[in-house]
Write a protein that holds these residues in place. Sequence first.
Motif, PDB file in Angstrom:
ATOM      1  N   GLU A  77       0.833  -1.199   0.000  1.00 24.52           N
ATOM      2  CA  GLU A  77       0.000   0.000   0.000  1.00 24.52           C
ATOM      3  C   GLU A  77       0.867   1.247   0.000  1.00 24.52           C
ATOM      4  N   ASP A  78       2.000   1.197   0.722  1.00 26.10           N
ATOM      5  CA  ASP A  78       2.896   2.335   0.769  1.00 26.10           C
ATOM      6  C   ASP A  78       3.728   2.385  -0.504  1.00 26.10           C
ATOM      7  N   PRO A  79       3.977   3.572  -1.060  1.00 23.81           N
ATOM      8  CA  PRO A  79       4.757   3.683  -2.282  1.00 23.81           C
ATOM      9  C   PRO A  79       6.213   3.274  -2.054  1.00 23.81           C
ATOM     10  N   VAL A  80       6.779   2.585  -3.054  1.00 24.93           N
ATOM     11  CA  VAL A  80       8.178   2.174  -2.985  1.00 24.93           C
ATOM     12  C   VAL A  80       9.051   3.366  -3.350  1.00 24.93           C
ATOM     13  N   GLU A  81      10.125   3.584  -2.592  1.00 22.09           N
ATOM     14  CA  GLU A  81      11.008   4.723  -2.835  1.00 22.09           C
ATOM     15  C   GLU A  81      12.303   4.277  -3.482  1.00 22.09           C
ATOM     16  N   CYS A  82      12.856   5.144  -4.303  1.00 19.47           N
ATOM     17  CA  CYS A  82      14.185   4.918  -4.843  1.00 19.47           C
ATOM     18  C   CYS A  82      15.189   5.098  -3.702  1.00 19.47           C
ATOM     19  N   PRO A  83      16.101   4.153  -3.468  1.00 20.37           N
ATOM     20  CA  PRO A  83      17.040   4.258  -2.343  1.00 20.37           C
ATOM     21  C   PRO A  83      18.070   5.370  -2.514  1.00 20.37           C
ATOM     22  N   LEU A  84      18.190   5.930  -3.716  1.00 15.06           N
ATOM     23  CA  LEU A  84      19.192   6.980  -3.947  1.00 15.06           C
ATOM     24  C   LEU A  84      18.595   8.380  -3.773  1.00 15.06           C
ATOM     25  N   ARG A  97      -5.676   0.470 -14.299  1.00 12.48           N
ATOM     26  CA  ARG A  97      -6.147  -0.261 -13.117  1.00 12.48           C
ATOM     27  C   ARG A  97      -5.469   0.256 -11.854  1.00 12.48           C
ATOM     28  N   ILE A  98      -4.157   0.488 -11.937  1.00 13.18           N
ATOM     29  CA  ILE A  98      -3.405   0.980 -10.779  1.00 13.18           C
ATOM     30  C   ILE A  98      -3.868   2.375 -10.387  1.00 13.18           C
ATOM     31  N   LYS A  99      -4.097   3.225 -11.395  1.00 13.23           N
ATOM     32  CA  LYS A  99      -4.576   4.585 -11.112  1.00 13.23           C
ATOM     33  C   LYS A  99      -5.946   4.560 -10.450  1.00 13.23           C
ATOM     34  N   ASN A 100      -6.819   3.675 -10.941  1.00 11.75           N
ATOM     35  CA  ASN A 100      -8.164   3.573 -10.357  1.00 11.75           C
ATOM     36  C   ASN A 100      -8.093   3.081  -8.912  1.00 11.75           C
ATOM     37  N   GLU A 101      -7.217   2.082  -8.670  1.00  8.37           N
ATOM     38  CA  GLU A 101      -7.072   1.559  -7.308  1.00  8.37           C
ATOM     39  C   GLU A 101      -6.503   2.619  -6.376  1.00  8.37           C
ATOM     40  N   LYS A 102      -5.540   3.379  -6.885  1.00  5.35           N
ATOM     41  CA  LYS A 102      -4.941   4.435  -6.077  1.00  5.35           C
ATOM     42  C   LYS A 102      -5.980   5.505  -5.729  1.00  5.35           C
ATOM     43  N   LYS A 103      -6.794   5.868  -6.727  1.00  7.68           N
ATOM     44  CA  LYS A 103      -7.834   6.869  -6.492  1.00  7.68           C
ATOM     45  C   LYS A 103      -8.865   6.358  -5.500  1.00  7.68           C
ATOM     46  N   GLN A 104      -9.216   5.077  -5.607  1.00 10.07           N
ATOM     47  CA  GLN A 104     -10.183   4.494  -4.698  1.00 10.07           C
ATOM     48  C   GLN A 104      -9.651   4.485  -3.266  1.00 10.07           C
ATOM     49  N   LYS A 105      -8.361   4.155  -3.095  1.00 12.35           N
ATOM     50  CA  LYS A 105      -7.759   4.140  -1.755  1.00 12.35           C
ATOM     51  C   LYS A 105      -7.730   5.542  -1.161  1.00 12.35           C
ATOM     52  N   GLN A 106      -7.443   6.540  -2.006  1.00 13.63           N
ATOM     53  CA  GLN A 106      -7.444   7.917  -1.525  1.00 13.63           C
ATOM     54  C   GLN A 106      -8.836   8.337  -1.072  1.00 13.63           C
ATOM     55  N   ASN A 107      -9.851   7.965  -1.854  1.00 15.19           N
ATOM     56  CA  ASN A 107     -11.223   8.303  -1.480  1.00 15.19           C
ATOM     57  C   ASN A 107     -11.635   7.599  -0.186  1.00 15.19           C
ATOM     58  N   GLU A 108     -11.201   6.334  -0.049  1.00 16.79           N
ATOM     59  CA  GLU A 108     -11.521   5.593   1.175  1.00 16.79           C
ATOM     60  C   GLU A 108     -10.835   6.220   2.378  1.00 16.79           C
ATOM     61  N   ARG A 109      -9.595   6.680   2.180  1.00 15.32           N
ATOM     62  CA  ARG A 109      -8.852   7.309   3.271  1.00 15.32           C
ATOM     63  C   ARG A 109      -9.521   8.621   3.686  1.00 15.32           C
ATOM     64  N   LYS A 110      -9.946   9.407   2.673  1.00 13.06           N
ATOM     65  CA  LYS A 110     -10.642  10.659   2.968  1.00 13.06           C
ATOM     66  C   LYS A 110     -11.953  10.396   3.692  1.00 13.06           C
ATOM     67  N   GLN A 111     -12.669   9.369   3.240  1.00 12.33           N
ATOM     68  CA  GLN A 111     -13.948   9.029   3.860  1.00 12.33           C
ATOM     69  C   GLN A 111     -13.753   8.616   5.313  1.00 12.33           C
ATOM     70  N   LYS A 112     -12.674   7.870   5.558  1.00 12.50           N
ATOM     71  CA  LYS A 112     -12.386   7.418   6.919  1.00 12.50           C
ATOM     72  C   LYS A 112     -12.061   8.601   7.826  1.00 12.50           C
TER      73      LYS A 112
END
Length: 270
Positions: free
Chosen positions: A9-16, A77-92
């Motif tokens: 769920e958390d975004p992966v970061e570039c180690p550099l 699909r990834i963009k839609n899932e990301k948007k859905q998670k953001q909306n769920e987080r805002k709703q929460k």
Amino acid sequence: MSRSPDAKEDPVECPLCMEPLEIDDINFFPCTCGYQICRFCWHRIRTDENGLCPACRKPYPEDPAVYKPLSQEELQRIKNEKKQKQNERKQKISENRKHLASVRVVQKNLVFVVGLSQRLADPEVLKRPEYFGKFGKIHKVVINNSTSYAGSQGPSASAYVTYIRSEDALRAIQCVNNVVVDGRTLKASLGTTKYCSYFLKNMQCPKPDCMYLHELGDEAASFTKEEMQAGKHQEYEQKLLQELYKLNPNFLQLSTGSVDKNKNKVTPLQ
């Protein structure tokens, strides 16, 4: 070696560069050792630096060892899932803030005064040194003429006086409360503020000069309507006053106004 874009769920970061990997970088592994970096850092190492993998020190190949670009369907699909998670987080967040709609937060530097005559119902008048200006530097005065406090002394206005310092607000309350001006008895106390409706919905408030709260207030200064009806906010005000007296027993004399030696207080409003 590739990973599923929605594995975490958390975004992966570039180690550099420590920036979140772009969607297209999720399956980008430039070295055969499997050390993952973003394409920007890979390009920088190959063109401006030594061209070696930071992990195993092998030269980067001409083409990345593993790179499987995502299809348009996968990207969508990834963009839609990301948007859905953001909306769920805002709703929460909105659900968690619902109870704050009935909460009022006492503002330590805000004086709420009622019983003002029409002569005093003017911000510039109240700022004068002979009125509220004598107790300290004022940030803002807002008059409420729509509220008519009918009674034996007739309709009157109320005002919110915001001081720069909280001790000045307490000093004003001590010197103004129950003082008779223009035949009306003034009542003064610390003012309260409610939460902005946009904050409760976890939305950006469009009003630059909005007077309501846009962040969580002090829990000790927060009261429900029932608690306010029970006078809990007044108990809080008295506690602040007692603490101020302990720190400085003569705080009422710190105004530019004259002092009433009999009452040991600053002379109240003229």
